[in-house]
Structure formats: C-alpha cells, structure tokens
Enzyme design. Sequence first.
Site, PDB file in Angstrom:
ATOM      1  N   ALA A   8       0.846  -1.192   0.000  1.00 21.21           N
ATOM      2  CA  ALA A   8       0.000   0.000   0.000  1.00 21.21           C
ATOM      3  C   ALA A   8       0.878   1.237   0.000  1.00 21.21           C
ATOM      4  O   ALA A   8       1.926   1.254   0.628  1.00 21.21           O
ATOM      5  CB  ALA A   8      -0.909   0.017   1.228  1.00 21.21           C
ATOM      6  N   CYS A   9       0.470   2.251  -0.745  1.00 23.87           N
ATOM      7  CA  CYS A   9       1.182   3.530  -0.738  1.00 23.87           C
ATOM      8  C   CYS A   9       0.154   4.661  -0.675  1.00 23.87           C
ATOM      9  O   CYS A   9      -1.021   4.419  -0.892  1.00 23.87           O
ATOM     10  CB  CYS A   9       2.075   3.661  -1.979  1.00 23.87           C
ATOM     11  SG  CYS A   9       1.149   3.803  -3.524  1.00 23.87           S
ATOM     12  N   PRO A  10       0.579   5.894  -0.374  1.00 23.54           N
ATOM     13  CA  PRO A  10      -0.409   6.967  -0.153  1.00 23.54           C
ATOM     14  C   PRO A  10      -1.331   7.236  -1.345  1.00 23.54           C
ATOM     15  O   PRO A  10      -2.535   7.376  -1.163  1.00 23.54           O
ATOM     16  CB  PRO A  10       0.453   8.192   0.141  1.00 23.54           C
ATOM     17  CG  PRO A  10       1.731   7.635   0.672  1.00 23.54           C
ATOM     18  CD  PRO A  10       1.945   6.343  -0.065  1.00 23.54           C
TER      19      PRO A  10
END
Lengths: 105, 348
Positions: A8-10
């Site tokens: 997951a990333c922003p």
Amino acid sequence: MKIVAVTACPTGIAHTYMAAEALEIAAKKLGHTIKVETQGSIGIENKITSKEAAEADLVIFAADVAVKEDIRFAKKPLYKVEAQKAIKNARLVVEEALKFYETNA
Amino acid sequence: MKEELKRIRVYLMTGVSYMIPIVVIGGVLIAFSIALSGVEAGKGANVTNPMLVNMLNIGVAAFSMMVPVLAGFIAYAIADRPGIAPGLVGGVLAGNVKAGFLGGIIAGFIAGYIARWIKGWKVPKQLKPVMPIFVIPILTSLAVGGLMIYVIGTPISNLMTAMTDWLKAMSMGNAVVLALIMGAMIAFDMGGPVNKVAFMFGAAMISEGVFTVMGPVAVAICVPPLGMGLATLLAPNKYTETEKDAGYGALAMGMIGITEGAIPFAAGDPLKVIPSIMFGSAIGAAVAAIGKVGDHAPHGGPIVLPVVDNRLMFIIAVLVGVTVTAFVVNYLKKPVTGEISGDNSFSA
C-alpha cells in the site's frame, strides 16, 4: 515457505502495484509461494482470506500507510518495510523477512 | 441478488458506525450548550454566553457532517475506497436539497453501486491508474449529484409545500388527530423534510398565539431518542456495542430535544426502528393533545418544561411515548448475532 504480503502507498495508483509485482517475482525466484494483496486507491484487490492468512508462515507489509484489516495477521511473524524498498530491492526484502522469521519463530 | 439484500444491512451499519461519533459530538455539545442556557418563550434555545456559543458552533459543525459521513461510508462499504468521495459529495447534496438522512442513505447507496459498477469496467492497462482518482470519482459524483438535484430535490420541495397546506387544513379539525399526524411526522425522518414541515408548522402557530400545536410536537421531538435510549437499556442483547454507546448519547440528546439522537438506530435498521418511533411519537403527541399541553418555545424535550402549560400532562405524555417506543422496537428487533463492525465486515 508460504508467504503472504500486503502492499500500500499513499496515492495507491502506482507504487502499490510495482511493489506487489516485485515481491511476487522475488519470492518465487527464491523458491517460496507468495500471495500479494494490494490496497490501492481502487480498494483491496487480490484479497488474502482469513484462511490464507492463518495458513501463512510469514507476513510482509510493504506499506507507507496503515494496512486495513491487519487483524487477520495477528499472531503471525510480521515483517514491515516501506513500499519503496520492495520496489528497489524486493529480493533483499524477502531475504530479510526470512531472516526475521528464523530469529522470531 | 439475495446475497446482496443480506449485505444491505452491513452497508448501512458500516455507514452508521462511522457516523455515530459525529452524532455524539454534535448532539452532546449542542445539548450541553442549550442545557446551560435554557429555552425562552417565543424564541426557543437562547444561547448567549460566548463560550457556550462556541461550543454550540462546534456541535453544529459536527452535525453538518452527519449526513455526508453516513452517505460516504455506506458507499465505502459497497465500493471500497472509490466510493468514499462521491458518497460524501452526494451526502452534502442530500443536505442541500433538504432530503435529510433518508436522502443521505439513498445518496450513499447510489454512489456505492455506481462506483462499484465503474470499477468493474474492463479498461486497457494504461488507463487503470486514472480510474480510481479521476474517472470513478468524477463520473460517480456527477451521476449521484445530478440525481439528488433533479430527481430528489424538486419533488421534496413540492412535497413540503403540499404537506404544509395539508396541515393548515387539518388544524381546523380535531386536535388529537392533528397531534397523531404531526407526532408521526416529527419521528419519520428526524430533521428531514417531513420533520421540518411539522416543526415549522408548530413553530408558526406559536407566533400566532396558539401554543397547543407546539405542545404535542415538543413531546414528539424527544420521544425517538429517549425511546431508543431506553430500549438499549431494557434489551441490551438486541443492540450492538456501538449502538449501546449511541444509546447513552441518545438519552442526553432526548432530554434537550434533539431528535437526531435516534438517527443512528433508524439508519441502521430503518424498517423496524422508524415505524416504532413514529408510533411512540404519535401516541405521546396525542396524549399531550388530550391533556391540552401548550409550549411557548419553538423547541422540544424536557428542557422546555419551564415554558410549558399543563406540565404534569407534558411529563406523562413524554413517559407514555418513550415507553411505547421502547417496547414496540424491542418487540420487533431480534437479538444481534455477532458484532457487525465498521471496518472488516463488508469484504470479509
């Protein structure tokens, strides 16, 4: 060894998926089975079921934001890194996770 | 299809679980600031102390987010992350067209299903990254927003005018029948269009010197939150943990005449809760009409007691309405099986 991972990333449109792909390739090359769940801006994809989570030996989070539904992985050896690191050197991440597993399991 | 129907309650409860803290912030702060200020004849809640005014404003800020958050997180439960933004937008529009929390539920479901449908489109790999941040939110918001404005907004304002005329005609007739109808209207959508028509009508009658229309309304206003609060205490096994917490908030809000305290219960289980509170509010209002209860302030709940005529009958009417609500809703509700929580249930 059965590995499950969550990436997951922003922004959740690119790094999440790049990290997932890199981890899959690296783990398979090292001779392990892996399933990678992506938590991108489209939501959760390739979801790890609670059964799969329970059967896994090792959990890797390659995430820069909070992982959703992480209760599935409670009591499992959990190795955490930034998504960026998995993209740059996924092989190293998997190896370090395995080392972590040996010292903690 | 049958699977999907079962999931509707999960979607509703997800939205409610995110909304509850907002209702509690808004309800408790508004209730507290009004409780310390009192209610004045002819004017309603009269908050003047600067610190209490600020507290009231903080509470009002929370309340203004109530319907958007409900809609946003219903859409989240259906479509995951891409649902949130269009759901919030649809929820704000539901407020703008005065559709209340029932309008918000509609907005949430529409936003959620549209976002989920677009998510399923087969697009070339190159287009995939722009889907969740561009295509889905904009198309979904246009669709749900247009629907709220054109399809829901106009009929609601027409309906409100028609209902106001209808109440005017009714007020010439039997006071108890009028009270039954207005009581049910107050409870139906708690702050939505139907509630507003009944409340505004009662308030308008005060300025014409007729206090016995607002009296029953003042009773009906506090019955839903007090009734639901009592219901959670009488049958704790029929409510989830979050609902039980909301029950205490509802009791506090009911004392100060904030009907919205019952919204978390109604939004989570509309088919059982809304008829129960409508019935309880109608009965309470009818008892007040029989007892010729008058209210000199455009406000409801036990806090208006100082400006009420026939105080004993007012108290009796509230107690009757609250008890009826609690027993009816607990009769209809089944014990909960397993906790439905906000985060994990929808995709598990």
